[in-house]
Design a protein around this motif. Structure first.
Motif, PDB file in Angstrom:
ATOM      1  N   UNK A  81       4.451 -12.851  -7.605  1.00 48.39           N
ATOM      2  CA  UNK A  81       4.300 -11.405  -7.422  1.00 48.39           C
ATOM      3  C   UNK A  81       4.410 -10.969  -5.961  1.00 48.39           C
ATOM      4  N   UNK A  82       4.588 -11.932  -5.062  1.00 47.10           N
ATOM      5  CA  UNK A  82       4.559 -11.596  -3.630  1.00 47.10           C
ATOM      6  C   UNK A  82       5.680 -10.636  -3.244  1.00 47.10           C
ATOM      7  N   UNK A  83       6.911 -10.963  -3.615  1.00 49.70           N
ATOM      8  CA  UNK A  83       8.033 -10.112  -3.227  1.00 49.70           C
ATOM      9  C   UNK A  83       7.929  -8.740  -3.881  1.00 49.70           C
ATOM     10  N   UNK A  84       7.636  -8.700  -5.173  1.00 52.87           N
ATOM     11  CA  UNK A  84       7.549  -7.420  -5.872  1.00 52.87           C
ATOM     12  C   UNK A  84       6.457  -6.543  -5.279  1.00 52.87           C
ATOM     13  N   UNK A  85       5.327  -7.141  -4.917  1.00 57.79           N
ATOM     14  CA  UNK A  85       4.229  -6.372  -4.326  1.00 57.79           C
ATOM     15  C   UNK A  85       4.619  -5.853  -2.948  1.00 57.79           C
ATOM     16  N   UNK A  86       5.312  -6.689  -2.178  1.00 58.41           N
ATOM     17  CA  UNK A  86       5.775  -6.247  -0.856  1.00 58.41           C
ATOM     18  C   UNK A  86       6.760  -5.088  -0.988  1.00 58.41           C
ATOM     19  N   UNK A  87       7.643  -5.173  -1.975  1.00 57.88           N
ATOM     20  CA  UNK A  87       8.611  -4.093  -2.185  1.00 57.88           C
ATOM     21  C   UNK A  87       7.934  -2.817  -2.678  1.00 57.88           C
ATOM     22  N   UNK A  88       6.918  -2.962  -3.513  1.00 51.19           N
ATOM     23  CA  UNK A  88       6.164  -1.784  -3.963  1.00 51.19           C
ATOM     24  C   UNK A  88       5.476  -1.102  -2.787  1.00 51.19           C
ATOM     25  N   UNK A  89       4.896  -1.907  -1.893  1.00 52.12           N
ATOM     26  CA  UNK A  89       4.247  -1.350  -0.702  1.00 52.12           C
ATOM     27  C   UNK A  89       5.269  -0.656   0.180  1.00 52.12           C
ATOM     28  N   UNK A  90       6.436  -1.286   0.361  1.00 48.47           N
ATOM     29  CA  UNK A  90       7.486  -0.680   1.184  1.00 48.47           C
ATOM     30  C   UNK A  90       7.978   0.627   0.567  1.00 48.47           C
ATOM     31  N   UNK A  91       8.079   0.667  -0.762  1.00 49.97           N
ATOM     32  CA  UNK A  91       8.498   1.894  -1.444  1.00 49.97           C
ATOM     33  C   UNK A  91       7.482   3.009  -1.213  1.00 49.97           C
ATOM     34  N   UNK A  92       6.217   2.657  -1.284  1.00 51.94           N
ATOM     35  CA  UNK A  92       5.157   3.646  -1.005  1.00 51.94           C
ATOM     36  C   UNK A  92       5.270   4.166   0.428  1.00 51.94           C
ATOM     37  N   UNK A  93       5.475   3.263   1.367  1.00 54.77           N
ATOM     38  CA  UNK A  93       5.590   3.661   2.768  1.00 54.77           C
ATOM     39  C   UNK A  93       6.842   4.502   2.998  1.00 54.77           C
ATOM     40  N   UNK A  94       7.945   4.139   2.346  1.00 54.45           N
ATOM     41  CA  UNK A  94       9.198   4.873   2.518  1.00 54.45           C
ATOM     42  C   UNK A  94       9.075   6.314   2.045  1.00 54.45           C
ATOM     43  N   UNK A  95       8.164   6.562   1.117  1.00 50.72           N
ATOM     44  CA  UNK A  95       7.952   7.919   0.611  1.00 50.72           C
ATOM     45  C   UNK A  95       6.980   8.713   1.474  1.00 50.72           C
ATOM     46  N   UNK A  96       6.473   8.075   2.526  1.00 49.10           N
ATOM     47  CA  UNK A  96       5.484   8.717   3.382  1.00 49.10           C
ATOM     48  C   UNK A  96       6.103   9.338   4.623  1.00 49.10           C
ATOM     49  N   UNK A  97       5.260   9.780   5.559  1.00 51.85           N
ATOM     50  CA  UNK A  97       5.724  10.432   6.792  1.00 51.85           C
ATOM     51  C   UNK A  97       6.241   9.405   7.796  1.00 51.85           C
ATOM     52  N   UNK A  98       7.478   8.976   7.626  1.00 48.80           N
ATOM     53  CA  UNK A  98       7.997   7.860   8.410  1.00 48.80           C
ATOM     54  C   UNK A  98       8.131   8.176   9.897  1.00 48.80           C
ATOM     55  N   UNK A  99       8.325   9.447  10.248  1.00 48.38           N
ATOM     56  CA  UNK A  99       8.332   9.794  11.672  1.00 48.38           C
ATOM     57  C   UNK A  99       6.955   9.513  12.264  1.00 48.38           C
ATOM     58  N   UNK A 100       5.914   9.885  11.533  1.00 47.55           N
ATOM     59  CA  UNK A 100       4.553   9.623  11.990  1.00 47.55           C
ATOM     60  C   UNK A 100       4.271   8.124  12.038  1.00 47.55           C
ATOM     61  N   UNK A 101       4.783   7.377  11.057  1.00 46.15           N
ATOM     62  CA  UNK A 101       4.579   5.932  11.070  1.00 46.15           C
ATOM     63  C   UNK A 101       5.190   5.306  12.330  1.00 46.15           C
ATOM     64  N   UNK A 102       6.397   5.731  12.672  1.00 47.32           N
ATOM     65  CA  UNK A 102       7.028   5.214  13.876  1.00 47.32           C
ATOM     66  C   UNK A 102       6.227   5.562  15.116  1.00 47.32           C
ATOM     67  N   UNK A 103       5.689   6.775  15.145  1.00 42.49           N
ATOM     68  CA  UNK A 103       4.867   7.196  16.281  1.00 42.49           C
ATOM     69  C   UNK A 103       3.583   6.380  16.361  1.00 42.49           C
ATOM     70  N   UNK A 104       2.978   6.085  15.222  1.00 45.85           N
ATOM     71  CA  UNK A 104       1.769   5.261  15.196  1.00 45.85           C
ATOM     72  C   UNK A 104       2.047   3.876  15.761  1.00 45.85           C
ATOM     73  N   UNK A 105       3.184   3.290  15.385  1.00 41.61           N
ATOM     74  CA  UNK A 105       3.547   1.974  15.909  1.00 41.61           C
ATOM     75  C   UNK A 105       3.680   2.011  17.428  1.00 41.61           C
ATOM     76  N   UNK A 106       4.322   3.052  17.946  1.00 48.02           N
ATOM     77  CA  UNK A 106       4.479   3.157  19.398  1.00 48.02           C
ATOM     78  C   UNK A 106       3.128   3.373  20.083  1.00 48.02           C
ATOM     79  N   UNK A 107       2.275   4.203  19.494  1.00 43.12           N
ATOM     80  CA  UNK A 107       0.943   4.428  20.048  1.00 43.12           C
ATOM     81  C   UNK A 107       0.168   3.121  20.180  1.00 43.12           C
ATOM     82  N   UNK A 108       0.132   2.350  19.114  1.00 40.29           N
ATOM     83  CA  UNK A 108      -0.644   1.117  19.115  1.00 40.29           C
ATOM     84  C   UNK A 108      -0.095   0.115  20.121  1.00 40.29           C
ATOM     85  N   UNK A 109       1.228   0.086  20.273  1.00 33.99           N
ATOM     86  CA  UNK A 109       1.832  -0.806  21.257  1.00 33.99           C
ATOM     87  C   UNK A 109       1.382  -0.453  22.672  1.00 33.99           C
TER      88      UNK A 109
END
Length: 263
Positions: free
Chosen positions: A190-218
């Protein structure tokens, strides 16, 4: 000829599968070049909003292909570790700075640079067979592919020293306890399917904000409070001007579910 890297695009999720299962997906030049170049393409692809990194067969990645490396050493041509500058550093920089969520489906062994790749992901999903091995010292090398940066941030300085110098495997349960895995499943299948489900959830989210969060934390990881505040101000200025922010705020006020478009 078998492709060293498989690329599957399903809706807004791109799954990159290291495809050398008979060699535990060890990283030879062809695979490293394909991964480096594909990540560069995905960075510019607005249709891809999340990435899954996986390995074919029962393992994630055994790290550098040592059989190929031995040949390079025996030939004595150039510097045998030029691959760090040519391949590993660009791959690490692309993964760390990708303004899209990255999920690693870590089934089986992730060793050396293979473990380093997983540590560069934003999320790691594993199963009972998952293990991490910082194998560099076993062949007289220091860490690469960003492990000296990611590992202390994930497990702390003391544990990073232990993992890198003693080069002992970290099994699934301990990996989850240490924070090397975000999700530990009971079933490897179930590892790959679960990872893809998580990625699908993230892809439906505010990806501009996600990118900004990554830069902030860095920035915050290596900087001062002043650095973090400046990064936050910059990020909010960018996010505040997006259509996603305006639409989601209106949806919240109207008690509706927001729809994010990544712009």
């Amino acid at each position: 000829m078998t492709e060293p890297l498989l690329v599957d695009r399903t809706d807004a999720v791109a799954t990159l599968t290291l495809n050398r299962p008979t060699a535990m997906n060890a990283l030879d030049v062809a695979l490293k070049e394909a991964l480096r170049d594909t990540l560069a393409e995905l960075e510019a692809d607005r249709g891809v909003r999340a990435v899954v990194l996986a390995g074919a067969g029962g393992n994630f990645c055994a790290g550098q292909d040592l059989r190929e490396h031995v040949t390079t050493l025996q030939e004595g041509a150039g510097r045998p570790l030029d691959t760090v500058a040519l391949h590993y550093n660009p791959i690490a920089a692309r993964l760390a700075n990708l303004a899209k969520p990255v999920v690693a489906a870590v089934r089986g062994m992730a060793a050396g640079a293979g473990a380093s790749l997983a540590f560069l992901a934003d999320f790691r999903v594993g199963g009972p067979s998952t293990s991490f091995l910082m194998a560099f010292a076993k062949v007289g090398l220091a860490a690469d592919t960003g492990a000296s940066w990611t590992l202390p941030r994930l497990v702390g300085h003391a544990k990073a020293v232990e993992m890198l110098m003693l080069a002992e495997p970290v099994r699934a349960d301990e990996a989850a306890r240490l924070g090397l895995l975000n999700r530990l499943l009971d079933d490897d299948e179930q590892v790959l399917a679960t990872a893809q489900e998580l990625a699908t959830r993230l892809a439906a989210g505010p990806t501009v904000a996600y990118g900004a969060i990554k830069r902030q934390l860095s920035v915050a990881d290596a900087g001062t409070l002043a650095d973090a505040l400046a990064a936050e101000a910059k990020a909010q200025a960018i996010c505040g001007g997006t259509a996603d922010h305006r639409a989601a705020t209106l949806a919240f006020v109207n008690k509706q579910k927001p729809v994010f478009e990544g712009r």
